[in-house]
Each structure stands twice: as structure tokens, then as C-alpha cells.
Scaffold this motif. Sequence first.
Motif, PDB file in Angstrom:
ATOM      1  N   UNK A 106     -11.577  -6.156  -2.009  1.00  0.00           N
ATOM      2  CA  UNK A 106     -10.322  -5.490  -2.347  1.00  0.00           C
ATOM      3  C   UNK A 106      -9.745  -4.884  -1.079  1.00  0.00           C
ATOM      4  N   UNK A 107      -8.497  -5.177  -0.801  1.00  0.00           N
ATOM      5  CA  UNK A 107      -7.857  -4.687   0.416  1.00  0.00           C
ATOM      6  C   UNK A 107      -6.520  -4.048   0.066  1.00  0.00           C
ATOM      7  N   UNK A 108      -6.133  -3.057   0.886  1.00  0.00           N
ATOM      8  CA  UNK A 108      -4.896  -2.308   0.646  1.00  0.00           C
ATOM      9  C   UNK A 108      -4.100  -2.202   1.933  1.00  0.00           C
ATOM     10  N   UNK A 109      -2.792  -2.327   1.809  1.00  0.00           N
ATOM     11  CA  UNK A 109      -1.893  -2.063   2.932  1.00  0.00           C
ATOM     12  C   UNK A 109      -0.710  -1.270   2.390  1.00  0.00           C
ATOM     13  N   UNK A 110       0.162  -0.828   3.288  1.00  0.00           N
ATOM     14  CA  UNK A 110       1.296  -0.013   2.856  1.00  0.00           C
ATOM     15  C   UNK A 110       2.610  -0.679   3.250  1.00  0.00           C
ATOM     16  N   UNK A 111       3.646  -0.335   2.497  1.00  0.00           N
ATOM     17  CA  UNK A 111       4.990  -0.842   2.733  1.00  0.00           C
ATOM     18  C   UNK A 111       5.963   0.329   2.635  1.00  0.00           C
ATOM     19  N   UNK A 112       6.798   0.505   3.665  1.00  0.00           N
ATOM     20  CA  UNK A 112       7.798   1.557   3.651  1.00  0.00           C
ATOM     21  C   UNK A 112       9.090   1.015   3.046  1.00  0.00           C
ATOM     22  N   UNK A 113       9.611   1.710   2.038  1.00  0.00           N
ATOM     23  CA  UNK A 113      10.843   1.326   1.361  1.00  0.00           C
ATOM     24  C   UNK A 113      11.892   2.390   1.620  1.00  0.00           C
ATOM     25  N   UNK A 114      13.033   1.982   2.173  1.00  0.00           N
ATOM     26  CA  UNK A 114      14.094   2.925   2.545  1.00  0.00           C
ATOM     27  C   UNK A 114      15.355   2.614   1.750  1.00  0.00           C
ATOM     28  N   UNK A 115      15.898   3.619   1.092  1.00  0.00           N
ATOM     29  CA  UNK A 115      17.159   3.492   0.371  1.00  0.00           C
ATOM     30  C   UNK A 115      18.303   3.717   1.352  1.00  0.00           C
ATOM     31  N   UNK A 116      19.008   2.627   1.686  1.00  0.00           N
ATOM     32  CA  UNK A 116      20.076   2.709   2.693  1.00  0.00           C
ATOM     33  C   UNK A 116      21.434   3.011   2.078  1.00  0.00           C
ATOM     34  N   UNK A 117      21.461   3.426   0.805  1.00  0.00           N
ATOM     35  CA  UNK A 117      22.726   3.735   0.144  1.00  0.00           C
ATOM     36  C   UNK A 117      22.877   5.246  -0.026  1.00  0.00           C
ATOM     37  N   UNK A 118      24.063   5.670  -0.457  1.00  0.00           N
ATOM     38  CA  UNK A 118      24.321   7.093  -0.683  1.00  0.00           C
ATOM     39  C   UNK A 118      24.145   7.477  -2.145  1.00  0.00           C
ATOM     40  N   UNK A 119      23.421   6.652  -2.913  1.00  0.00           N
ATOM     41  CA  UNK A 119      23.193   6.913  -4.334  1.00  0.00           C
ATOM     42  C   UNK A 119      21.708   6.923  -4.639  1.00  0.00           C
ATOM     43  N   UNK A 120      21.327   7.669  -5.671  1.00  0.00           N
ATOM     44  CA  UNK A 120      19.955   7.671  -6.149  1.00  0.00           C
ATOM     45  C   UNK A 120      19.698   6.410  -6.974  1.00  0.00           C
ATOM     46  N   UNK A 121      18.553   5.769  -6.743  1.00  0.00           N
ATOM     47  CA  UNK A 121      18.202   4.559  -7.491  1.00  0.00           C
ATOM     48  C   UNK A 121      16.763   4.653  -7.960  1.00  0.00           C
ATOM     49  N   UNK A 122      16.501   4.029  -9.104  1.00  0.00           N
ATOM     50  CA  UNK A 122      15.145   3.836  -9.599  1.00  0.00           C
ATOM     51  C   UNK A 122      14.692   2.434  -9.218  1.00  0.00           C
ATOM     52  N   UNK A 123      13.483   2.314  -8.706  1.00  0.00           N
ATOM     53  CA  UNK A 123      12.987   1.042  -8.179  1.00  0.00           C
ATOM     54  C   UNK A 123      11.731   0.632  -8.939  1.00  0.00           C
ATOM     55  N   UNK A 124      11.659  -0.649  -9.286  1.00  0.00           N
ATOM     56  CA  UNK A 124      10.462  -1.218  -9.901  1.00  0.00           C
ATOM     57  C   UNK A 124      10.012  -2.413  -9.094  1.00  0.00           C
ATOM     58  N   UNK A 125       8.710  -2.499  -8.814  1.00  0.00           N
ATOM     59  CA  UNK A 125       8.151  -3.620  -8.063  1.00  0.00           C
ATOM     60  C   UNK A 125       7.476  -4.627  -8.975  1.00  0.00           C
ATOM     61  N   UNK A 126       7.811  -5.912  -8.800  1.00  0.00           N
ATOM     62  CA  UNK A 126       7.219  -6.995  -9.585  1.00  0.00           C
ATOM     63  C   UNK A 126       6.795  -8.120  -8.660  1.00  0.00           C
TER      64      UNK A 126
END
Length: 597
Positions: free
Chosen positions: A345-365
Amino acid sequence: MRNVKNRMDSRLYGNQKDNHNHCADDWFALGRSFNVPVPLRQIIIVLTVLFLSQQAFGQYMVQPMEMKLQPTAGKMIPTALRIHNLDQSEILNIYISVVELSQKPNGEWELFNPDPNSPDYIEGLDISRLSSCSQWVSLQNSSVSIDPLAEQTVEVIVRVPPGVSGFYGAGILTSLTVIPQGSDVGYNLRYLVPVLIEISGRTIAPKIKLLDVDMENIESIGENPATTNVSLNIENIGQTYSRLKPFARLEQYMDGHWRLITRAEFSDTGIIPGSKLNLKSDILRTLPSGRYKVAGAIYVDGKPGGAIQKEIDFVGPPAVQRAATDAPLDLDPKEVVIEGLPGSTRTTTLMVHNASDSTVNVQGLFGVPSSISGKVSPTFSGKDLACAEWLRIDPPKFTLRSYQERRVRIIAEIPESASDYPWHYAALGLYAHYPDGQSAGRTVTNVCVGDRNFVSQPMIQPGTLKINDHDPAKSQFYVWIDFTNFGQVHFTPNRCRAGIAYTTGPYIRQVRSSATLSSDESGILLPLERRSYSGVLDLSSVEEGIYALEANLEYGTNQRISKQCLIQVSVIGQQRFVKTTMSPDELAPNDVIQINW
């Protein structure tokens, strides 16, 4: 999922499904599924277009998935069809024939029989628009009997008549009658192998027209949510078979100015002479009534091919009051690589940046990358390399305020069975929604899971090499080529170049003129993925003579794959003209020269 109706009751095209579900397996997941209704006698046809084909139903497989030839006029080209019996116990009797080839409005291949009584007859099709080469193609056998798990080769001869130019097409159809055990109802399983012939010789400029753009409201049907389609109408009035890369921008007129809503996504496709395409893109959201502007454009063989824009008074669902715009998400790194051994089992990280001026809900699939979904090579299937089921994202859902970023974990639980292949692949889709539920777009990245120490090399195959007029007055020519990774591992292309070199004399093998070719895509090239490159080659100072035209792709450490043909450059006044004298298909191995780049 929204079902596309079949054109004829007697034919099942796999129940093609376009996915409009915001939170389910989506467009980059498995593209088509095949359902066989037992009570009905059906004809199933599998379109074996390169990397758009499906696997056989446990019965048989045909290779190549398409025949792309570049002969000169008046030549005979021998080639072959390989048919694999995948059944472990049954002898298969397969029939083979040459048929006419046409295109559906969505760009998919379609066979045609001019007999009105045939189930493959297409009412209203103007056959005079087809550039057919069916009379050029002859088969060694009209039927074959193949033992269990065996393979048989069928010789195919293409006799190109003199004096022809441009593109010609046909199809080779294989047919197997399948009667399930214990049933008295059967069906025909058929594979269509497109035969695509581009005559080498004088350069021919494509004549592809972008005729119209449009948008339409799609009402909800069952579990399929309502959405909006953006469409492009395109026609080929020329003689070339060209690759298209379509684009579209959708804007809304609001408060006295135009506001960008989204950029519609279209799949790359080809277009044959005489075809009229209507390409559609689902923008995954409903829109309110109002004034909109659709700006569409196409690239043809890598070169800008026309643009058009249209203002539309759109009527949307009365309940929708706001047009949601895309909220761009920036990712670091751009592609995720996880190294690990089978059983770990291995783990890494991913940085996600919201480049807009609005709040958003994000789901990963996670899903299957489109480059390997439903595709096969001579040695493996794309599904063998898929690893979406091994992966999870933590957290699977999160909220980003305007310009906020956060780090998420990508966790890979690698099974012991992963030892059969060095690397496995998935696509991570990050779906953004506004707090009111409106779609804010999606961002997709590749996830590569494997063992870097596993020794395996990419197997790169060059495809079609074209040279066409770009600016005849300046003696500039457009060079286009594509490469496909048939290997089991990904790689990163370094540079693609094209140039001409002397074939005789004291400067033999020396480059006379060259250019760097570029691609609209960047980053790694996954297994079974195809990427095209193009650029302008300036021959304004080149002397008359015979030259070797080569395009090559550099990768790894001093590794290169190339394709060559011979061209003749002639000079009339100050203008250069180019004619292919020996196509890549006709160039014998000992005729290929080692160019000193």
C-alpha cells in the motif's frame, strides 16, 4: 446515462451510452457496454477503429484494427488480416468480405451496402460522395476455419489504379454466427476493419468547412439529468482524410457584456471526403433562457481550419435562473505517479488549488483513462492495465473557498496480481459544484502506479506521415505525423522534428531544412495512446532534387523513432513544389537512410 438509439432494429451497436451523471463513472471511464438480448435475433457489429474498438465477446479478435496505407498511384500493396480464435474448445468458421465505408454524423465508421434489401443499406446516403476503393481490394479467402486458440492470416492485396489521387476508403467485414449452447437463437458477431488509403504524390490541401455552431437544451430522461449540448457541423468537400480537433467557447450576455460560461470538450475524430459531421459536446449543466454566443473552431491535421461564431436566443428550463461558469482547479503535480510493489500500500499527495473567486465543493472519482479504455494491442488489452479499483482519495469530498488550496492523499492498495505488468493506470476526475448544486466543471489527471525498477520499454509506432501546402507562395509546407505507444509502459516525449536530407552526392544524409513539430497535448504518453505532431517546413531555398523526408520523435536518453518517405522538390520561378515519389509503405528497409541530425 443517456442511451443513443440504434439506427436499425436489426443491428445492435453495443447500446452506446453517453454519460451525463455528474457523480458517476464518466466520459473517461468505460466508453461502451454491449448487451445481447436473448429473445431477439440481432446482428452485432463491432467497429474496430484504432483504439476505439471493443474486445471480442470471448469468441474472436481481428487485427489490425484498421488498415492505413499510403501507396503511390499504380502500385500493388500486399498486406494481411490476422484473425485470432479466442475460444478454448470451438472451431470457428468466419466469413470475410469487402464492403463500402461511410461515416455517421458523430464521426464513427459505418458500413454500407447499396442493395436496398440489405440490412446494411442506408436510406438517403449519397453514394456518389463516397471515395470508394472497394474494387481495389481482393482477399485470399472468403472464409476461414480456425482451430481453438489458433490464429490464421488472410492475405489482402490492394491494387491502386494509375492516375488517382487523394483519399479512398472501404471496409473488410468478418462475420461469425454464434448460437449459445442450449439455445436455438443465434446472432452474427461482425468486425469492421476500415481500409484507409491516402494516395502519395502531389500535395493536396484539405478542404474542410465548419458550417455552423449551435446549442440545445436536453431534458431529463429517467435517471439522466437535464443538460445542454453544444454542437459543430463540419463538412469535407475536399479529397483528403483529415484529423479534426474541434473547440467551442460558450458565453452568456449579461449586464451589458459577454461572460465566459465554459469551453466545450470534443473528442478528436477523422473526416473522410464527402462526410458531414454533427459533433456534440455535453457541458454537464443546464442553462437559463437568455442570449448566448457559441464560438467554434477546428484544427485540421494540426493546422487552423476555420472558425465561426453565432449568437443564439436560447430557451432553457424555467426553473434555472443562473448560468454556472467553470471554476478552474489547478493541480500540483500535473500527473500523479505512485511507486510500489505488488501486495503493498502506497500513498502520495496532490495539491488542489481553486483558481476562481467562488466557493466550490469538489468530489474525486477514479475511472479508466480514455487512452486504454476498450482498446487492445497484439499482446495485451487496455483493461489489463487499469487500476481505478485499487485507488481512493482522502478526503473523497471537500470544499475550497475562493483561491484556497488543500492537499489530498491518493492511496493505492496494489494487489499481488499486479505483477503481470510493470505499470497500471487510472484517471482521477475532480468534479466541482457550486453550493447550489450547479456544475463548475471538471479537471482530469492521470494516475500511474507501478515499479520503476521493472525493466520494460515503450513500443512506439509511427503512423501517417503527411506533407501538404501551407503557404505555396512562400514555399512553406505543413508536415503532420502521429505516434502510438503500443508498449506496456508510459513515456515522456522529448522532442519531435521533421526535415529533409540529401539522398545522394557529397552531402548525403545531411539535413537541408528542418522544423520542430508541436502537439496540442503534453506530458506522458500512456500505453495505447496516440499523439499527433505538426509544423511548418520552409523549402524556399531548397534546390531541385530527390530528398528523404523524415519525422522523428525523441524520448528517453538518446532514443528516437522515425518514419521516412522520398519526395521530389521541383522549382518553377521562385516557388517550390513537392511530390512524394516513394511512400513510407513502399520504402524498403535498405532504402531508408540514416539522417545526420
